[in-house]
Design a protein around this motif. Structure first.
Motif, PDB file in Angstrom:
ATOM      1  N   ARG A 191       0.824  -1.218   0.000  1.00  0.00           N
ATOM      2  CA  ARG A 191       0.000   0.000   0.000  1.00  0.00           C
ATOM      3  C   ARG A 191       0.861   1.272   0.000  1.00  0.00           C
ATOM      4  NH1 ARG A 191      -5.480  -0.692   1.141  1.00  0.00           N
ATOM      5  NH2 ARG A 191      -5.966  -2.781   1.828  1.00  0.00           N
ATOM      6  N   ARG A 192       0.418   2.231  -0.788  1.00  0.00           N
ATOM      7  CA  ARG A 192       1.047   3.554  -0.899  1.00  0.00           C
ATOM      8  C   ARG A 192       2.490   3.492  -1.419  1.00  0.00           C
ATOM      9  NH1 ARG A 192      -2.253   3.158   3.163  1.00  0.00           N
ATOM     10  NH2 ARG A 192      -0.761   2.572   4.734  1.00  0.00           N
ATOM     11  N   ILE A 193       2.778   2.461  -2.200  1.00  0.00           N
ATOM     12  CA  ILE A 193       4.105   2.297  -2.796  1.00  0.00           C
ATOM     13  C   ILE A 193       3.956   2.306  -4.308  1.00  0.00           C
ATOM     14  CG2 ILE A 193       6.084   0.736  -3.049  1.00  0.00           C
ATOM     15  CD1 ILE A 193       5.876   1.919  -0.251  1.00  0.00           C
ATOM     16  N   ARG A 194       4.808   3.052  -4.975  1.00  0.00           N
ATOM     17  CA  ARG A 194       4.849   3.044  -6.444  1.00  0.00           C
ATOM     18  C   ARG A 194       5.943   2.058  -6.858  1.00  0.00           C
ATOM     19  NH1 ARG A 194       4.867   8.456  -9.456  1.00  0.00           N
ATOM     20  NH2 ARG A 194       2.646   8.100  -9.243  1.00  0.00           N
ATOM     21  N   ASP A 207      15.966   2.389  -9.063  1.00  0.00           N
ATOM     22  CA  ASP A 207      15.012   3.420  -8.656  1.00  0.00           C
ATOM     23  C   ASP A 207      14.825   3.482  -7.143  1.00  0.00           C
ATOM     24  OD1 ASP A 207      14.638   4.054 -11.310  1.00  0.00           O
ATOM     25  OD2 ASP A 207      12.770   2.913 -11.507  1.00  0.00           O
ATOM     26  N   LEU A 208      15.308   2.487  -6.418  1.00  0.00           N
ATOM     27  CA  LEU A 208      15.173   2.459  -4.961  1.00  0.00           C
ATOM     28  C   LEU A 208      16.280   3.242  -4.266  1.00  0.00           C
ATOM     29  CD1 LEU A 208      14.179  -1.262  -4.409  1.00  0.00           C
ATOM     30  CD2 LEU A 208      12.705   0.718  -4.689  1.00  0.00           C
ATOM     31  N   LYS A 235      13.750  -2.675   1.911  1.00  0.00           N
ATOM     32  CA  LYS A 235      13.596  -3.858   2.749  1.00  0.00           C
ATOM     33  C   LYS A 235      13.050  -4.985   1.870  1.00  0.00           C
ATOM     34  CE  LYS A 235      11.393  -5.033   7.130  1.00  0.00           C
ATOM     35  NZ  LYS A 235      10.577  -4.526   8.219  1.00  0.00           N
ATOM     36  N   LYS A 236      13.636  -6.161   2.008  1.00  0.00           N
ATOM     37  CA  LYS A 236      13.271  -7.279   1.140  1.00  0.00           C
ATOM     38  C   LYS A 236      12.130  -8.097   1.745  1.00  0.00           C
ATOM     39  CE  LYS A 236      15.315 -10.935  -1.589  1.00  0.00           C
ATOM     40  NZ  LYS A 236      16.565 -11.444  -2.112  1.00  0.00           N
ATOM     41  N   GLU A 272      10.897   5.088   2.773  1.00  0.00           N
ATOM     42  CA  GLU A 272      11.292   6.499   2.846  1.00  0.00           C
ATOM     43  C   GLU A 272      10.943   7.260   1.578  1.00  0.00           C
ATOM     44  OE1 GLU A 272      15.369   6.987   3.968  1.00  0.00           O
ATOM     45  OE2 GLU A 272      15.141   5.724   5.750  1.00  0.00           O
ATOM     46  N   ILE A 273      11.160   6.624   0.438  1.00  0.00           N
ATOM     47  CA  ILE A 273      10.877   7.312  -0.832  1.00  0.00           C
ATOM     48  C   ILE A 273       9.607   6.774  -1.493  1.00  0.00           C
ATOM     49  CG2 ILE A 273      13.287   7.956  -1.229  1.00  0.00           C
ATOM     50  CD1 ILE A 273      13.443   5.618  -3.257  1.00  0.00           C
ATOM     51  N   ARG A 274       8.914   5.878  -0.791  1.00  0.00           N
ATOM     52  CA  ARG A 274       7.660   5.285  -1.268  1.00  0.00           C
ATOM     53  C   ARG A 274       7.804   4.636  -2.646  1.00  0.00           C
ATOM     54  NH1 ARG A 274       3.280   9.718  -0.485  1.00  0.00           N
ATOM     55  NH2 ARG A 274       2.200   8.239  -1.823  1.00  0.00           N
TER      56      ARG A 274
END
Length: 175
Positions: free
Chosen positions: A67-70, A77-78, A83-84, A114-116
């Motif tokens: 949720r709330r992750i692109r 891009d990470l 976290k795996k 942190e950066i979603r």
């Protein structure tokens, strides 16, 4: 005509149907080929914490972790963080001896809160789900500690299902 066109699709709908039960009742007509996920459970393993949990939201890529992750298909891009997690599709079969774990397949996710942003390959997740549905065991990519977490989780959830589990699954998880 009443103005209803049964061949046009609503652009807001994907055309991919996931159903509960057998909508076709074996007739093979309308609705044939739909995916039945009654016996599929998505298990998410937090590699760092060494925990596992079932999150049914993962069936639609809406687990608590996602949720709330692109998401992107490029780990760069990470920005070097994240976290795996392992998303393991576990399929249960019911036989005359009772239910048992039949198929399981693991797909990787890395999430940088942190950066979603997150990394996953959607096609890989879908393919792994399909393999688990077919009773295949695809856990080679998983690390040994995560396999141990999965084994402990499956044993704890239902010792009887674990006792009757697919021998290949038991071998992969350290029978």
């Amino acid at each position: 005509m009443n103005g209803v066109d049964i061949f046009s699709q609503d652009p807001k709908k994907s055309g991919f149907n996931i159903i509960k039960g057998d909508a076709t009742k074996g007739h093979g007509g309308f609705g044939a080929g739909l995916v039945n996920l009654d016996n599929m459970s998505p298990v998410i393993i937090d590699v760092e914490a060494g925990t596992a949990q079932v999150d049914m939201g993962a069936l639609h890529a809406r687990s608590d972790v996602e949720r709330r992750i692109r998401f992107t298909g490029d780990k760069a891009d990470l920005q070097g963080g994240g976290k795996k997690y392992w998303l393991i599709w576990v399929n249960t079969e019911v036989t005359k001896d009772g239910p048992h774990y039949e198929g399981a397949a693991a797909a990787e996710m890395i999430i940088n809160r942190e950066i979603r942003r997150g990394y996953k390959l959607l096609a890989d997740h879908v393919n792994k789900m399909g393999q688990a549905l077919k009773g295949k065991v695809v856990l080679d990519e998983m690390d040994t500690p995560s396999k141990k977490v999965l084994r402990t989780f499956l044993e704890k959830i239902d010792p009887g299902q674990w006792a009757r589990a697919n021998p290949e699954l038991k071998a992969h998880l350290g029978n």
